[in-house]
Design an enzyme around this catalytic site. Structure first.
Site, mmCIF file in Angstrom:
data_model
loop_
_atom_site.group_PDB
_atom_site.id
_atom_site.type_symbol
_atom_site.label_atom_id
_atom_site.label_comp_id
_atom_site.label_asym_id
_atom_site.label_seq_id
_atom_site.Cartn_x
_atom_site.Cartn_y
_atom_site.Cartn_z
ATOM 1 N N GLU B 211 0.848 -1.186 0.000
ATOM 2 C CA GLU B 211 0.000 0.000 0.000
ATOM 3 C C GLU B 211 0.881 1.233 0.000
ATOM 4 O O GLU B 211 2.102 1.125 0.184
ATOM 5 C CB GLU B 211 -0.962 -0.012 1.192
ATOM 6 C CG GLU B 211 -0.287 0.014 2.547
ATOM 7 C CD GLU B 211 -1.273 -0.140 3.713
ATOM 8 O OE1 GLU B 211 -2.258 -0.879 3.573
ATOM 9 O OE2 GLU B 211 -1.032 0.478 4.753
ATOM 10 N N HIS B 249 -4.127 3.535 8.280
ATOM 11 C CA HIS B 249 -2.858 3.015 8.782
ATOM 12 C C HIS B 249 -1.902 4.174 8.978
ATOM 13 O O HIS B 249 -1.757 5.012 8.091
ATOM 14 C CB HIS B 249 -2.217 2.051 7.774
ATOM 15 C CG HIS B 249 -2.902 0.730 7.707
ATOM 16 N ND1 HIS B 249 -2.765 -0.111 6.631
ATOM 17 C CD2 HIS B 249 -3.734 0.099 8.571
ATOM 18 C CE1 HIS B 249 -3.483 -1.199 6.839
ATOM 19 N NE2 HIS B 249 -4.082 -1.100 8.004
#
Lengths: 382, 292
Positions: B211, B249
């Protein structure tokens, strides 16, 4: 969480970093009074969290209190990258001989708090990193024993400071490090750090970014949050424990897990749509949190369809399905909803959704396509 | 074969009497994972999961009594760093920390102490690892797997499940699936897991799910170009993420133009790794690379 310049300077000053005391003002009259108290030429600086405020006309020099008032009147209300200026910092104007960059970051690859220093200050350090990487010192500090005097000397010599400036540099470097550690920062930078023609070392601008995960143990820093500069929907989301970022599209997304939430947005885009938001309802999402998430998404009038994508694990699918149905019943405004629930208790979840006549989907690609189609139909009907 | 966990794993669960700890311990036990001990301070002498697992006050005692050789941590963020240190101190060589929201500076010290102790840490803020039909440690739903030749490593939680489900639906099974966590400071990185998969004789192909943020994917790509001869496929989440915003995150943020999905895709492709536009394309890419 990013702190405003005047907040960052407050923290640095508390840790012994040399800077020029400024005064916060929110009206032109206050700016004038501040300039009178300072009693010398001042700089009037917009307090916004977005970059590029100087270029946008948010930082201006004023020779007299009357000029400070006039400049403040120009800056207050100015819109910089979508943010309206409400607060100013009035600081004594400093004469600058040379500008430096001094920062501390949490370097994830080195697994260390790392000093970044450059004798080319006043510009974006990322820019220097691209154009002249040799001009930057990256010095990882020992993770267990922290900043030591030999580290301080190394940075001072790298910056080419003379003996007197090196003595003044110690408290600045140590203060920056102490501030970083004490506030659980991700980044703390002084840019520029300047020398004056008289040889003084001063922090002219400062920026501190805090580690959001550590905020619960720093209520005094949480209180420094600038709510005026945040989307009201983002504030509501944070209070509900939801990760939410507003975007510009028309397809609302509600997803569990950050990676899957990003992927859902990517697939909406791939299917020809535009995501209206990033939203991660987190683990173990309860009915009330789902309900809040819907309200937050639908608060944006541009939203014409919602894509719900829940992959069970920590989150139980039947709880989410029940929450969706309950929440939808109590909404002021409804839009078509495409719901996909997979994983833990997904059979029960599917039953609940079918009974409530929601659009279901077999795969994420399918869900994204259906949400894009639903938004198009809704847009056409409106 | 598989990596990290298997039939020989003797698992301790720290925080086994908490809500999440108990829920997921039950699922792990049902999957067949040998849970030999639980640990909750003050509840030593009791048992958990309907009397099937003895609970101890300290990790040291649990290790002494049961020979636990791996730990899975479900304790809340303020206590989690200490839980990891306690596990390492007691000599546990493999520690999974599921807990999210641990301050990065706390993790910095934990990371280096565990490394000095020689303990391998997976996470924090991770879903754990499952070696299919052998053992599952963490919170990955057991039913999404099918045994087969593909190893999978990911920075995400639920996105991992999405990809695993797509592979299983397409008839492509897995050896081990591991989530390394989305925090800025995690115990193990892509390269650690890729090198284990590379050495594992049963793993014939590898899937990597990245990611935005940081440069772990770029580093992993360079490693793969040098060391890995097994077919690979990848996906990178966050192509539509705006710069400067933390996407859930703590690690997922594009800063100063670095860490974009595009730069990661280019690095992976330059290393000869096929990159999917959607998780659903992963099985097709593996098939095209000759994986059966």
């Amino acid at each position: 969480m990013k702190l405003q310049e005047y907040r960052s300077k407050e923290i640095l000053a508390r840790h012994g970093v040399a800077l020029l005391d400024g005064i916060v003002a929110s009206t032109p009259a206050e700016a004038r009074a501040a300039a009178e108290r300072i009693g010398s030429p001042v700089v009037v600086k917009a307090q916004v969290l977005v970059g590029g405020r100087g270029k946008a006309g948010g930082v201006k020099l004023a020779a007299t209190p009357a000029e400070a008032e006039a400049r403040a009147a120009e800056i207050i209300g100015l819109v910089i990258k979508g943010v309206t200026v409400r607060t100013l910092l009035v600081v004594p104007a400093a004469e600058i001989a040379k500008e430096y960059y001094l920062g501390l970051i949490l370097d994830r690859a080195a697994k260390a708090v790392t000093v970044i220093a450059s004798a080319d200050g006043g510009v974006e350090i990322e820019e220097t990193a691209k154009t002249n990487p040799g001009a930057i010192l990256r010095l990882p500090l020992h993770p267990l024993i922290g900043l030591r005097e030999h580290n301080v000397r190394r940075v001072a010599f790298f910056l080419g400071l003379d003996p007197e400036q090196r003595r003044a540099f110690g408290p600045i470097m140590r203060g920056l490090y102490a501030a970083f550690m004490a506030s659980d920062a991700d980044l703390a930078e002084i840019n520029p750090l300047v020398t004056t023609p008289g040889g003084e070392l001063l922090a002219l601008d400062a920026k501190i970014v805090l580690d959001d995960s550590a905020l619960p143990r720093h209520p005094e820093l949480e209180a420094m949050r600038d709510l005026a500069e945040e989307e009201p929907s983002e504030i509501a989301a944070r209070e509900a424990g939801i990760n939410f970022i507003k975007l510009d599209g028309n397809i609302g997304c509600m997803v569990n897990g950050a990676g899957l939430a990003m992927t859902t947005m990517d697939l909406v885009k791939l299917a020809g749509g535009e995501p209206a938001n990033f939203l991660d309802i987190g683990g173990g999402a309860k009915a009330d949190r789902v309900s809040t998430a819907f309200a937050i998404i639908l608060d944006d009038p541009r939203v014409q369809a919602i894509l719900v994508n829940i992959f069970g694990g920590i989150t139980r699918g039947d709880e989410v399905a029940r929450g969706i149905v309950e929440a939808r019943a109590s909404l002021q405004r409804t839009v078509p909803m495409v719901v996909r629930i997979v994983g833990t208790n997904s059979v029960e979840a599917a039953d609940i959704l079918r009974q409530a006549n929601l659009i279901t989907a077999d795969s994420l690609d399918d869900a994204a396509a259906k949400a894009v189609a639903a938004a198009l139909a809704e847009g056409g009907a409106a | 074969m598989s990596i990290l966990v298997n039939n020989a794993t003797r698992l301790l669960v720290q925080g086994i009497t908490g809500r999440e700890g108990e829920f997921h311990s039950r699922a792990m036990l049902e999957y067949g994972t040998p849970i030999v001990a639980g640990m909750t301070p003050g509840k030593g002498g009791q048992s958990a999961l309907d009397g099937r697992v003895p609970v101890y006050d300290t990790v040291a005692e649990a290790v002494e009594q049961t020979g636990a050789n791996a730990s899975c941590i479900f304790v809340p963020a303020p206590a989690a760093p200490d839980a990891m240190l306690e596990a390492a101190e007691a000599g546990i060589p493999l520690i999974f920390c599921i807990t999210e929201g641990i301050p990065a500076l706390d993790m910095l010290a934990v990371y280096h102490v565990l490394r000095a102790k020689g303990a391998r840490l997976i996470g924090p803020n991770c879903p754990g690892a499952t070696s299919v039909s052998e053992a599952k440690v963490g919170i990955i739903p057991g039913e999404i797997h099918r045994r087969g030749p593909v190893g999978l490593v990911s920075r995400s939680g639920t996105l991992t499940y999405e990809v695993v489900q797509a592979m299983t639906d397409a008839g492509l099974g897995q050896t081990t699936c591991v989530g390394i966590g989305g925090d800025p400071i995690v115990g193990s990185n892509f390269i650690d897991m890729l090198s284990m998969f590379n050495e594992d004789p049963e793993t014939e192909a590898i899937v990597m799910i990245g990611e935005i943020g940081g440069d772990e994917e770029e580093r992993a790509a360079a490693y793969c170009a040098r060391e890995v001869r097994k077919p690979m496929a990848a996906f990178v989440a966050g192509r539509t993420a705006p710069p400067g915003r933390r996407m859930g995150h703590a690690g997922a943020i594009i800063s100063g133009g670095a860490g974009t999905a595009e730069s990661k895709r280019l690095a992976l492709e330059a290393a000869g790794i096929r990159v999917a536009d959607s998780p659903s394309q992963i099985p097709g890419l593996l098939r095209a690379a000759g994986v059966r």
